[in-house]
Write a protein that holds these residues in place. Structure first.
Motif, PDB file in Angstrom:
ATOM      1  N   UNK A 195       0.829  -1.206   0.000  1.00 36.99           N
ATOM      2  CA  UNK A 195       0.000   0.000   0.000  1.00 36.99           C
ATOM      3  C   UNK A 195       0.859   1.251   0.000  1.00 36.99           C
ATOM      4  N   UNK A 196       1.915   1.266   0.833  1.00 34.57           N
ATOM      5  CA  UNK A 196       2.774   2.444   0.938  1.00 34.57           C
ATOM      6  C   UNK A 196       3.497   2.719  -0.378  1.00 34.57           C
ATOM      7  N   UNK A 197       3.938   1.662  -1.054  1.00 39.65           N
ATOM      8  CA  UNK A 197       4.631   1.855  -2.332  1.00 39.65           C
ATOM      9  C   UNK A 197       3.709   2.485  -3.366  1.00 39.65           C
ATOM     10  N   UNK A 198       2.466   2.007  -3.416  1.00 39.78           N
ATOM     11  CA  UNK A 198       1.529   2.567  -4.385  1.00 39.78           C
ATOM     12  C   UNK A 198       1.187   4.015  -4.057  1.00 39.78           C
ATOM     13  N   UNK A 199       1.041   4.309  -2.744  1.00 40.18           N
ATOM     14  CA  UNK A 199       0.744   5.679  -2.344  1.00 40.18           C
ATOM     15  C   UNK A 199       1.900   6.609  -2.694  1.00 40.18           C
ATOM     16  N   UNK A 200       3.127   6.151  -2.432  1.00 42.40           N
ATOM     17  CA  UNK A 200       4.301   6.980  -2.734  1.00 42.40           C
ATOM     18  C   UNK A 200       4.432   7.225  -4.231  1.00 42.40           C
ATOM     19  N   UNK A 204       4.383  10.889  -6.030  1.00 41.70           N
ATOM     20  CA  UNK A 204       5.500  11.388  -6.839  1.00 41.70           C
ATOM     21  C   UNK A 204       5.063  11.723  -8.259  1.00 41.70           C
ATOM     22  N   UNK A 205       4.202  10.903  -8.827  1.00 40.01           N
ATOM     23  CA  UNK A 205       3.728  11.169 -10.186  1.00 40.01           C
ATOM     24  C   UNK A 205       2.962  12.482 -10.232  1.00 40.01           C
ATOM     25  N   UNK A 206       2.100  12.697  -9.228  1.00 38.34           N
ATOM     26  CA  UNK A 206       1.328  13.927  -9.202  1.00 38.34           C
ATOM     27  C   UNK A 206       2.225  15.138  -9.045  1.00 38.34           C
ATOM     28  N   UNK A 207       3.240  15.028  -8.175  1.00 38.50           N
ATOM     29  CA  UNK A 207       4.156  16.159  -7.988  1.00 38.50           C
ATOM     30  C   UNK A 207       4.910  16.471  -9.271  1.00 38.50           C
ATOM     31  N   UNK A 208       5.278  15.406  -9.975  1.00 34.67           N
ATOM     32  CA  UNK A 208       6.049  15.597 -11.185  1.00 34.67           C
ATOM     33  C   UNK A 208       5.266  16.417 -12.214  1.00 34.67           C
ATOM     34  N   UNK A 209       3.968  16.159 -12.282  1.00 37.40           N
ATOM     35  CA  UNK A 209       3.162  16.851 -13.286  1.00 37.40           C
ATOM     36  C   UNK A 209       2.566  18.162 -12.774  1.00 37.40           C
ATOM     37  N   UNK A 210       2.384  18.270 -11.470  1.00 41.71           N
ATOM     38  CA  UNK A 210       1.769  19.463 -10.912  1.00 41.71           C
ATOM     39  C   UNK A 210       2.797  20.518 -10.512  1.00 41.71           C
ATOM     40  N   UNK A 211       3.994  20.031 -10.109  1.00 46.24           N
ATOM     41  CA  UNK A 211       5.006  20.964  -9.633  1.00 46.24           C
ATOM     42  C   UNK A 211       4.981  21.039  -8.119  1.00 46.24           C
ATOM     43  N   UNK A 225      -2.264  10.180  -3.390  1.00 48.93           N
ATOM     44  CA  UNK A 225      -1.666   9.195  -2.490  1.00 48.93           C
ATOM     45  C   UNK A 225      -2.719   8.546  -1.610  1.00 48.93           C
ATOM     46  N   UNK A 226      -3.622   9.368  -1.066  1.00 48.61           N
ATOM     47  CA  UNK A 226      -4.685   8.826  -0.213  1.00 48.61           C
ATOM     48  C   UNK A 226      -5.614   7.918  -1.011  1.00 48.61           C
ATOM     49  N   UNK A 227      -5.905   8.306  -2.248  1.00 49.64           N
ATOM     50  CA  UNK A 227      -6.768   7.476  -3.087  1.00 49.64           C
ATOM     51  C   UNK A 227      -6.120   6.130  -3.379  1.00 49.64           C
TER      52      UNK A 227
END
Length: 289
Positions: A195-200, A204-211, A225-227
């Protein structure tokens, strides 16, 4: 109950002697013989549970009353079922299997038997069903006896569930465990890592695209991450609820909760169940998707 010389020996035998019967007669008697064995087995199981209740009693009079009820269940589901008879249960057994069995020997002890919540109704049910079994000889013996035997088994199962739940409630209360808090359980650690790996990864993917400098982007990353983790955490919680003996869940209820958990996060269910290994392997090694 009065039995005929013809039918009584067959009823008392575990393997009825059908020597001399032609194939048609044997085919007709086979369902009835199977139903008789089914009823006897259900009666023995019900009586064993009632004797368990008897062994828990502090008052000897209550224990004896429940022991008598257990003996009566065995008789009513066994040798009292005599094909060709009038289907009436002996008066002594009818009295012993009355609904007031839950009162035990209260007339002499001024107390009630020690029963857990939920045990009273199954106790009444097993006695009432057992008392009704001999009357099946007046109708379609095989069909009616099988139906009542199944009901007797279900009532006994409900009684066992109530007994287990009552016993669990007497144990010291343990703090509820959430996923990842049981460091001594390798399967828990395995599921938590998944679960933690998928959340992380989602974070990270969201940060990469959102900034990562944008507050709105960080909020979106946290949401992702929560989702990613929510289903797995909920699945683990459902499994622990299902496995809590204090709830006294029957097998169908237990299976239903496990199915819901699997729909939420099959990987977590497999991890906690040991399907993906024992959780002691090196967490840095690649794991199957």
């Amino acid at each position: 109950m009065t039995t005929s010389a013809l039918t009584a020996p067959q009823q008392h035998s575990d393997t009825p002697d059908e020597t001399g019967l032609d194939g048609e007669d044997q085919a007709q008697r086979a369902p009835a013989s199977a139903a008789l064995r089914r009823a006897a087995g259900a009666g023995e199981a019900a009586a064993a549970w009632v004797r368990e209740l008897a062994g828990r009693q502090g008052e000897e009079d209550h224990a004896r009353a429940l022991e008598r009820a257990a003996d009566a269940i065995v008789r009513a589901s066994g040798r009292e079922i005599v094909p060709g008879s009038d289907g009436l249960l002996a008066e002594e057994l009818r009295y012993t299997l009355g609904a007031d069995v839950v009162l035990g020997a209260s007339h002499t002890t001024a107390t009630l038997p020690e029963l857990h919540p939920g045990e009273r109704m199954p106790l009444i049910a097993v006695c009432a069903i057992a008392a009704a079994l001999p009357s099946c000889v007046l109708g379609d013996l095989a069909a009616e006896l099988t139906a009542l035997a199944d009901d007797l088994a279900a009532a006994t199962e409900a009684g066992h569930a109530a007994t287990a739940a009552g016993a669990a409630r007497t144990r010291p209360v343990q703090r509820p465990r959430t996923l990842g808090c049981d460091h001594a359980d390798p399967l828990d650690r395995l599921a938590y890592r998944s679960v933690a790996d998928r959340a992380a990864e989602a974070f990270e993917i969201a940060l990469r695209y959102q900034g990562d400098d944008d507050e709105r982007g960080r909020a979106q990353a946290l949401h992702n991450a929560l989702a990613a983790a929510g289903g797995g955490i909920a699945a683990a919680a459902l499994l622990r609820v299902a496995d809590n003996p204090a709830l006294g869940l029957d097998p169908d209820q237990w299976e239903h909760l496990h199915l819901i958990a699997a729909e939420l996060d099959l990987r977590v269910v497999e991890d906690l169940g040991g399907a993906n290994g024992d959780g002691t392997t090196d967490p840095t090694r690649p794991r199957p998707a």
